[in-house]
Design an enzyme around this catalytic site. Sequence first.
Site, PDB file in Angstrom:
ATOM      1  CB  ALA A  13      -0.949   0.000   1.194  1.00  0.00           C
ATOM      2  CB  SER A  14       2.616   3.070  -1.786  1.00  0.00           C
ATOM      3  OG  SER A  14       2.599   2.311  -2.971  1.00  0.00           O
ATOM      4  CG  HIS A  15       1.805   7.063   0.539  1.00  0.00           C
ATOM      5  ND1 HIS A  15       1.519   6.713  -0.758  1.00  0.00           N
ATOM      6  CD2 HIS A  15       0.734   7.761   1.000  1.00  0.00           C
ATOM      7  CE1 HIS A  15       0.323   7.194  -1.078  1.00  0.00           C
ATOM      8  NE2 HIS A  15      -0.168   7.834  -0.034  1.00  0.00           N
TER       9      HIS A  15
END
Length: 212
Positions: A95-97
């Site tokens: 979910a990346s960042h």
Amino acid sequence: MAGIFKAYDIRGTYPEQLNEEIAYNIGRSFVTYLNVNNVLIGKDMRTSTPKLFEALARGITDQGADILDIGMSTTDMYYVAVEHLQADSGIMITASHNSGHYNGLKLVRKHAIPIGGDSGMADIEAIYHKNEFPAPTRKGTIISKENILDEFVNFIHSRVSLEKIKPLKVVMDAGNGMAGLVAPKMFANTPIEVVPLFFEPDGTFPNHEANP
């Protein structure tokens, strides 16, 4: 699971919006849409990722495609691996960042071409909601590709003049993220001395709480 199909990826809170059942059916929908023989999968360090991988892998293999499992990886490692291993397609579980209670899926075609809202994501979502999948001719298998980190480091180093880098001592904060796995090998045998925060020099995460 309302709203998890975004313009550039699939993303939501675990397990309320994105869970094992949803991941399983996304796997089947992905293979149905692309009609591929294999899917390369990379995984970040989130505590929900192993469970989502297991469900996603079942969906993909049940729909007849093999999985090239590169293990824990950064997103850029995953993109390079799709091309390097000549995979038909790929899914990165991350979910990346977003904070640790989120997770997601980044989808690509062959040559690591991203799948977004106007380039296939809406079609995959439609297949997912229809929940009708053609009978596969075979069951896929999982093929482990565990040495991709070394190959990724070699790929990056081959494109950099290491001898031109000035000697530096750098404090590096991996924030319990995937950089903690990659950085020790990426900067080994270079003029850069790394002082690690939130990861050990061997790439392990001390007191890891899945906070990317």
